[in-house]
Design an enzyme around this catalytic site. Sequence first.
Site, PDB file in Angstrom:
ATOM      1  N   CYS A  75       0.921  -1.250   0.307  1.00 45.83           N
ATOM      2  CA  CYS A  75      -0.141  -0.036   0.358  1.00 45.83           C
ATOM      3  C   CYS A  75       0.850   1.224   0.006  1.00 45.83           C
ATOM      4  CB  CYS A  75      -0.894  -0.052   1.197  1.00 45.83           C
ATOM      5  SG  CYS A  75      -2.399  -0.977   1.084  1.00 45.83           S
ATOM      6  N   ILE A  76       1.872   1.415   0.896  1.00 49.48           N
ATOM      7  CA  ILE A  76       2.188   2.765   1.234  1.00 49.48           C
ATOM      8  C   ILE A  76       3.304   2.811  -0.001  1.00 49.48           C
ATOM      9  CG2 ILE A  76       3.661   4.297   2.580  1.00 49.48           C
ATOM     10  CD1 ILE A  76       2.012   2.749   5.434  1.00 49.48           C
TER      11      ILE A  76
END
Length: 433
Positions: free
Chosen positions: A271-272
């Site tokens: 994600c990040i």
Amino acid sequence: MTLLEKIQSKNAKIGIVGLGYVGLPLAVEKAKAGFSVIGFDVQKEKCDSVNRGENYIGDVVPEELTRLVTNGHLCASEDFSRIAECDVVAICVPTPLDHYKQPDMTYVETSARTVAQYTHRDMLVVLESTTWPGTTEEILKPIFEEKGFTIGKDLHLAFSPERVDPGNLLYKTKNTPKVVGGCTPSCTKHAKALYEAVLQAPIFAVSTPKEAEMTKILENTFRIVNCALANEMAVICHKMGVNVWEVIAAAATKPFGFVPFYPGPGVGGHCIPIDPYYLTWKARAHDYHTRLIEMAGDINDEMPAYVVTRLQDLLNDRCKPMKGSRILLLGVAYKGDIDDLRESPALKVWDELERKGALVDYFDPYCPKAKRPGGTRKSIELTPEALAAYDAVIVTTAHKKGVDYSLVEKHASLVLDTKNVYGGKGRENVVQM
């Protein structure tokens, strides 16, 4: 019986396309809720594992998977023609970036075309893969319309972002609030009903798929920016002789206006380091340059090299060159107490160390094997003799279980702690990042 009635009565058959970190937990929760579920995946080994009741995802309880397969509520198949049996299909496939940090929509588009091939009328299709705002309406919607479906009437299409946090002991798929946005009000109504029948969490409906898609991007952009701030603060604090961990702990005592984020060797996971770049790519089509997001990404990307530079300085202080030094990485998973190596900053530290001529090994109780450019490497056995043989140890992952940090402190000649597992107090051979 209408589709809505099938969903509300749990008589709908559900298909999950993609049995990875998102798809398998979702399939399990829907089967636990009482639905009949078929998981689809192109990887035979995943389908075979599911059909044997063998779990391969950390957030899934093995006993639950075995029970669901045994009682016939869940099965897996490589035969995508069985999508025709389903009333609902959720697409949970990867959305990676290419070498230029642009979205690679191959998996989503291919999956959508496969689903469309076997779609029938009065069916709900939900995309869960994280992506840029507009994907559902600009890529998926035309694919289904080409097959003659009228979205919102005889086929319902929606987006609902996954919110999986591997290793989180409090929030799992079942109790994490869900956001849904359909292409029409009817699409939203059907998607909301689906998740209300499955989850024990609030379902928040937004106006269109774009708002739902942007929601996930905002969540992870918030994180990448604040991780970058914490990492930049760590660099500045080191130069000033300030303990950044004490500063963060002190700031976190404020009951309003501050959320603690912590520095480290970089950021990892699917994600990040990935999701915010979907937005930077899409923003260019609207003649906008996302300066803050890209700068945050650059700061985080620089952290592995910063960690190696810090180690090099520490070795120099001991009259040891980096080239030829034996270095042990303590943890290669991207976060503590999981076995997920996706985008792990520890692997980037490893690359940088080898680029400078260091000889690198690793220990990770959750990752006994790690794929490297030269082949698969195995975790060493953590013993006093092994630790004494290394010139330095870098704590790259903060595992709370399976690592004897006191043993490492006692027998390692030098420890660079990038995760504050030692607290930074009273240890001569332990140095904070």
